[in-house]
Motif scaffolding. Structure first.
Motif, PDB file in Angstrom:
ATOM      1  N   VAL A  85       0.844  -1.205   0.000  1.00  0.00           N
ATOM      2  CA  VAL A  85       0.000   0.000   0.000  1.00  0.00           C
ATOM      3  C   VAL A  85       0.874   1.247   0.000  1.00  0.00           C
ATOM      4  O   VAL A  85       0.513   2.281  -0.595  1.00  0.00           O
ATOM      5  CB  VAL A  85      -0.973  -0.013   1.195  1.00  0.00           C
ATOM      6  N   TRP A  86       2.031   1.167   0.671  1.00  0.00           N
ATOM      7  CA  TRP A  86       2.954   2.318   0.633  1.00  0.00           C
ATOM      8  C   TRP A  86       3.406   2.596  -0.786  1.00  0.00           C
ATOM      9  O   TRP A  86       3.470   3.752  -1.220  1.00  0.00           O
ATOM     10  CB  TRP A  86       4.157   2.030   1.525  1.00  0.00           C
ATOM     11  N   LEU A 104      -8.316  -2.432  -3.468  1.00  0.00           N
ATOM     12  CA  LEU A 104      -7.291  -3.013  -2.619  1.00  0.00           C
ATOM     13  C   LEU A 104      -7.258  -2.339  -1.251  1.00  0.00           C
ATOM     14  O   LEU A 104      -7.179  -3.006  -0.202  1.00  0.00           O
ATOM     15  CB  LEU A 104      -5.924  -2.916  -3.287  1.00  0.00           C
ATOM     16  N   PHE A 105      -7.335  -1.010  -1.217  1.00  0.00           N
ATOM     17  CA  PHE A 105      -7.306  -0.305   0.063  1.00  0.00           C
ATOM     18  C   PHE A 105      -8.516  -0.666   0.916  1.00  0.00           C
ATOM     19  O   PHE A 105      -8.408  -0.836   2.135  1.00  0.00           O
ATOM     20  CB  PHE A 105      -7.226   1.208  -0.171  1.00  0.00           C
ATOM     21  N   THR A 125       1.576   2.165   6.893  1.00  0.00           N
ATOM     22  CA  THR A 125       0.219   1.863   6.433  1.00  0.00           C
ATOM     23  C   THR A 125      -0.689   3.081   6.593  1.00  0.00           C
ATOM     24  O   THR A 125      -1.451   3.428   5.676  1.00  0.00           O
ATOM     25  CB  THR A 125      -0.352   0.668   7.209  1.00  0.00           C
ATOM     26  N   ALA A 126      -0.612   3.731   7.738  1.00  0.00           N
ATOM     27  CA  ALA A 126      -1.421   4.939   7.943  1.00  0.00           C
ATOM     28  C   ALA A 126      -1.034   6.017   6.933  1.00  0.00           C
ATOM     29  O   ALA A 126      -1.904   6.700   6.369  1.00  0.00           O
ATOM     30  CB  ALA A 126      -1.238   5.444   9.372  1.00  0.00           C
ATOM     31  N   TRP A 127       0.273   6.153   6.703  1.00  0.00           N
ATOM     32  CA  TRP A 127       0.731   7.159   5.737  1.00  0.00           C
ATOM     33  C   TRP A 127       0.190   6.847   4.345  1.00  0.00           C
ATOM     34  O   TRP A 127      -0.230   7.756   3.621  1.00  0.00           O
ATOM     35  CB  TRP A 127       2.260   7.167   5.711  1.00  0.00           C
ATOM     36  N   ALA A 128       0.201   5.583   3.957  1.00  0.00           N
ATOM     37  CA  ALA A 128      -0.267   5.191   2.632  1.00  0.00           C
ATOM     38  C   ALA A 128      -1.744   5.523   2.444  1.00  0.00           C
ATOM     39  O   ALA A 128      -2.154   6.051   1.402  1.00  0.00           O
ATOM     40  CB  ALA A 128      -0.028   3.702   2.413  1.00  0.00           C
ATOM     41  N   PHE A 129      -2.574   5.208   3.445  1.00  0.00           N
ATOM     42  CA  PHE A 129      -4.002   5.499   3.335  1.00  0.00           C
ATOM     43  C   PHE A 129      -4.257   7.000   3.241  1.00  0.00           C
ATOM     44  O   PHE A 129      -5.094   7.461   2.470  1.00  0.00           O
ATOM     45  CB  PHE A 129      -4.744   4.890   4.529  1.00  0.00           C
ATOM     46  N   SER A 130      -3.551   7.784   4.042  1.00  0.00           N
ATOM     47  CA  SER A 130      -3.762   9.232   4.013  1.00  0.00           C
ATOM     48  C   SER A 130      -3.256   9.837   2.709  1.00  0.00           C
ATOM     49  O   SER A 130      -3.882  10.737   2.144  1.00  0.00           O
ATOM     50  CB  SER A 130      -3.076   9.884   5.205  1.00  0.00           C
ATOM     51  N   LYS A 131      -2.115   9.339   2.224  1.00  0.00           N
ATOM     52  CA  LYS A 131      -1.567   9.849   0.970  1.00  0.00           C
ATOM     53  C   LYS A 131      -2.501   9.545  -0.188  1.00  0.00           C
ATOM     54  O   LYS A 131      -2.662  10.360  -1.104  1.00  0.00           O
ATOM     55  CB  LYS A 131      -0.197   9.216   0.717  1.00  0.00           C
TER      56      LYS A 131
END
Length: 996
Positions: free
Chosen positions: A168-169, A181-182, A204-210
């Motif tokens: 996800v990153w 996928l998310f 993971t948190a960074w990927a979702f927010s980005k």
């Protein structure tokens, strides 16, 4: 056969002497590793050996070499390793394009091979390939990454925590959208977060927010999992974690609180980027953490030289948004910005000055440096950055003409690119700096009117305020469009979305411009009474004033405004707001009955018991009303306009006694020209403003107040000599709209004065400008004066006998603020022999010589008028007034106590004689200006009050402020032998004496 061969060998070996082999004899070279082959040259390499070559490669080019040499033997794991290792190589941005160009075909081949095997790759390899493509920044591999994301959906349960985090990153880093996928990750791994290490949780948190994916339950689970192990998070992981929550605006107050507690003692671990991101995250999340911000500031100040431009801008923005004013940090940021402004990108410049303006940081050097940089690079700025920059300079109050000229140019060139919010910010900024560029407002109006329906309430209010503030010619057109939109959209309850300040600004703009907005006011009046409880003092004043001057007040609204004003208290209102509420109070007294309430009006909870149809309050409480009246009285104009002075001169030539810039008691209005009912009995009272309004900026200045002493008597026949109780308003352009209709404020002033018994003549500027000769101007004024009907009009009041006892007493109390205040002010001026120029120069009667024997009121102040009154009237008592006992009596100052001669050495000079003498001195003695004449008049008044003979004064006696020894000699010579008379000239007196 074998025996034969052996024999031959033996024979050959034994032939001749044996030779020793030298240790230096040449040997064949060893078959060591060759570049790209490690130690495996000479034999085919398997997948494991190729992996070892890839792992031992030290650069991106060497990895490409391994693929070129062994591409045909690359297995699935080798492709995964190649991409993973390629992503870990450090390629500086300036070399990245060269690398991609040089290895274009090789990378394309490797990508195609990878794309064909995605369907059979294991989760570890899928994550590794995606991670490597994303890190190296190979855009052509995005198609492969999307195939990997699709493949992962089918086997997500087989992914380990690190593999999920990496995948996800990578997708977010590449900017690829993979919502399915998310969603699957958020849904299926929420209960597996205990498997995630701190770095994996953070990534993971960074990927979702980005990726901009909102997953409240997933983020709540991440926060719950992270809190117990925050001590294990590295500095970067802490910064990324809170940044992620702030970016997607997922509330996690406990997480932020615990992170702040963990980060404060570890602030020294953060690098410059992490310091900026930490502050930005807490500001974006609107989480108050002043202690953390102070710790971050203390760590950042000595290290600002390490910060990049973006990090400096983010830090400033964060502190300003969080409302943390750290002067040392902002001062250091300003110093760095000034020296490195050329390195800042347009967004970074815009964000930095926005932050300083928002924080109220007093760093003018930063703004000056930014103004030069922005003006030179304006074409680089996006429209939002242009609008924010203009807003910042206007908010900071920094004068930057070149910058605003550049903004205006860009607005003309790129008018179609600005959105509504940006147009609103530009309009507000130009109005705040009082830049009334007509074509800019025409352009803004043209762009805004078709899209008014799309404006938010704040945008509507700000745009209306801006156009009204600069008196833009297109203001009426804009306000008409706003009115149509708001009235038509009442079904959507748009007006109910307006905040108190936005309502107040909108109605204030309509009233200021004079826009015909009856329907808008009618609609607003239905729900504003219920909202008044949330109004701030300035909102109360603006709303009350706007509804009053437009005569759109309703009983329910008036009652609600009165209740809210009383609840706020008089001290809550500034000078301007107090003046507005005084006019509202005048409307309560003079303009009722108001328009009726609509049946759908929503009533406030307070005042209790008010019902539709009830009569609104008749006035504000006495003490509060007195305070507001005092604020109005001290608003004396600084000076009369040239147009006003011209009218006053023409009036003097007609022989009409009048006073300039006089304040009418009880009404509090400052009028341009007043012809008093009886100048002797209704003397202007000279007050110190500080005695009425201690908080006023004009405290210490003097103003004049007049109250009508008795009702005017109708002249019979009409004659200019008998004209009394007249106000002449000389109205310049500001009093009118573009179509020359009087503005509501001017109409209200004239209406209130008429209802108080004054006859009001309005002289429009365009009428006066057409009169080219003095004779024509005199004829104009004569015609206006002779047309006055001195019989009271229907509904009008006789001043002040027709007023209520309570209002009259209030007016008298505020009129002079007690006799002692008046005596103190006069005594201080007289004893110090100060120039009357210390008073408002505009607040004085005309100084032109009278014609036709009509006496012109002199400028000697209250003391001189008392001398004139007693000398002329003797013991004659003034006509009695209603409630005369309540009137504070004005006593003469101690220096003028002796009004009549007590011995042969004392001479009785009355006020007329003093004024006549000084006026002739001004005419005959060269070098005496009007200001010096005022000083001379004050000196002569004091001496006459002491019984001194003005015709026998010495040179030293005539010296006073502005009149030195040389000028005093000329005055003494011209005044020598003058008699106490108010008629004739000095020359006539000298001729008479010479003849005798």
């Amino acid at each position: 056969m074998n025996a034969v061969l052996v024999a031959v060998v033996v024979l050959c070996s034994s032939t001749g002497p044996a030779r020793s082999v030298s240790p230096h004899a040449r040997r064949p070279p060893a078959r060591g590793p060759v570049p790209g082959q490690g130690g495996f040259a000479g034999r085919p390499l398997d997948g494991r050996s190729i992996n070892q070559l890839l792992v031992s490669a030290t650069s991106a080019e060497s990895i490409m070499r391994v693929f070129i040499d062994h591409r045909d033997r690359f297995e699935d794991v080798n492709l995964s390793t190649a991409w993973n290792r390629l992503g870990k190589q450090h390629i500086i941005p300036s070399d990245r394009r060269v690398f991609f160009h040089r290895n274009e075909r090789t990378l394309a081949d490797m990508n195609d091979r990878t794309d064909r095997i995605v369907h059979r790759l294991a989760p570890r390899n899928l994550a590794g390939i995606a991670h490597g493509i994303a890190r190296v920044g190979y855009r052509a591999g995005h198609r492969t990454m999307l195939r990997i994301a699709h493949r992962a959906l089918n086997c997500l349960a087989d992914f380990k925590a690190q593999e999920i985090a990496n995948l996800v990153w990578a997708l977010s880093k590449a900017g690829l959208a993979a919502p399915d996928l998310f969603d699957a990750v958020a849904r299926e791994t929420r209960h597996r977060l205990h498997e995630f290490k701190p770095q994996e949780l953070s990534n993971t948190a960074w990927a979702f927010s980005k990726a901009g994916v909102r997953a409240p339950a997933f983020f709540a689970a991440i926060a719950a999992e992270a809190i117990p192990q925050l001590a294990l998070f590295k500095a970067q992981e802490l910064a990324n974690l809170v940044w992620s929550f702030a970016t997607v605006r997922e509330p996690a107050p406990r997480l932020f609180e615990e992170v702040a507690r963990e980060a404060m003692p570890r602030a020294h671990e953060f690098n410059s980027q992490e310091l900026g991101n930490f502050a930005w995250a807490f500001a974006k999340a609107d989480h108050s953490a002043h202690a953390l911000f102070n710790a971050l500031a203390a760590e950042a100040v000595p290290r600002l030289h390490e910060f990049k431009a973006q990090e400096l801008a983010n830090t400033a923005w964060a502190f300003a948004t969080a409302g943390v004013r750290h002067d040392e940090l902002f001062a250091a940021l300003a110093r760095v910005f000034v020296t490195r402004v050329h390195l800042f990108k347009s967004q970074e410049v815009s964000n930095t000055i926005w932050a300083f303006a928002t924080a109220g940081a007093d760093e003018p050097e930063l703004f000056y440096a930014a103004a030069e940089a922005v003006s030179d690079r304006m074409d680089e700025f996006r429209t939002q950055e242009i609008a924010n920059t203009a807003w910042a300079f206007a908010t900071a109050g920094i004068s930057a003409p070149r910058l605003f000229t550049a903004v205006a140019h860009e607005l003309r060139e790129r008018q179609g690119e600005f959105n509504l919010q940006e147009l609103t910010n530009v309009a507000w900024a130009f109005a705040k700096r009082n830049i009334a560029t007509e074509d800019i407002y025409e352009l803004l109006c043209d762009a805004t009117c078709p899209m008014v329906a799309q404006l938010a309430p704040q945008g509507i209010a700000n745009m209306a305020w801006a156009f009204a503030t600069v008196n833009a010619p297109s203001a009426h057109r804009l306000l008409a469009a706003i009115e149509r939109t708001l009235v038509e959209r009442m079904s959507s309850e748009l007006l109910h979305e307006f905040k108190a300040q936005e309502i107040a600004n909108l109605v204030w703009a309509c009233a200021t411009v004079g826009s015909s907005s009856e329907r808008l006011f009618d609609v607003l009046a239905t729900f504003v009474p219920a909202r008044v409880a949330g109004f701030e003092p300035q909102d109360i004043a603006n709303t009350a004033w706007a509804f009053s001057v437009t005569q759109q007040m309703r009983p329910a609204l008036a009652a609600a405004l009165v209740a809210r004003t009383i609840e706020s208290g008089a001290d809550a209102f500034g000078l301007e707001a107090s003046c507005q509420l005084h006019q509202f109070n005048m409307a309560l007294q003079l303009d009722q009955p108001f328009l009726p309430d609509r049946v759908d009006t929503v009533l406030p909870a307070s005042p209790a018991g008010y019902r539709l149809g009830d009569t609104p309050p008749l006035e504000l409480p006495h003490e509060m009303a007195s305070n507001f009246l005092a604020a109005m009285v001290v608003q004396a104009p600084a000076a009369s306009s040239q147009l006003h002075n011209d009218v006053s001169f023409a009036l003097s030539q007609l022989g009409v006694a009048h006073v300039n810039e006089l304040c009418v008691a009880h009404a509090g209005y400052h009028c341009d020209i007043a012809v008093l009912p009886d100048p002797a009995l209704s003397m202007p009272r000279v007050l110190m403003a500080s005695a009425l309004w201690p908080r006023a900026q004009t405290a210490g200045a003097a103003c004049r107040v007049v109250e009508v002493a008795r009702p005017p008597s109708p002249p019979s026949p009409p004659a200019l000599a008998a004209v009394r109780s007249v106000i002449i308003e000389v109205n310049g352009p500001w009093h009118y709209t573009l179509n020359r209709m009087p503005r509501p404020a001017s109409v209200t002033k004239a209406r209130h004065l008429r209802k108080l018994g004054w006859h009001v003549i309005e002289v429009p500027y365009w009428d006066w400008e057409q009169l080219n000769t003095l004779m024509g101007k005199e004829a104009y004024l004569r015609r206006e004066l002779e047309q006055i009907d001195f019989a009271p009009a229907a509904g009008e009041r006789r001043p002040p006998a027709a007023t209520s006892a309570r209002r009259l007493n209030a007016a008298r109390t505020l009129d002079i603020s007690g006799a002692e205040n008046g005596r103190t002010a006069l005594r201080a001026r007289t004893d110090a022999r100060s120039s009357p120029a210390a008073l408002d120069d505009a607040a004085r009667p005309s100084v032109q010589p009278p014609r036709g024997g009509i006496r012109t009121l002199d400028r000697s102040g209250a003391a001189t008028r008392r001398v004139a009154l007693r000398a002329r009237a003797g013991a004659r008592a003034a006509p009695a007034m209603p409630h005369d006992a309540a009137r504070p009596q004005m006593q003469p100052p101690s220096t003028g106590a002796a009004l009549l001669p007590t011995g042969e050495a004392r001479v009785a000079w009355d006020g007329d004689a003093v004024g006549a003498l000084v006026k002739r001195l001004v005419v005959e003695v060269r070098g005496i200006s009007t200001a010096k004449g005022e000083s001379l008049l004050a000196r002569a008044t004091v001496l006459a009050g002491q019984g001194r003979n003005l015709g026998a004064l010495s040179v030293a006696d005539w010296q006073c402020p502005g009149i030195g020894e040389r000028l005093a000699e000329r005055v003494q010579l011209a005044a020598s032998g003058a008699h106490p008379t108010s008629s004739g000239s000095l020359r006539e007196e000298r001729d008479e004496r010479a003849g005798k």
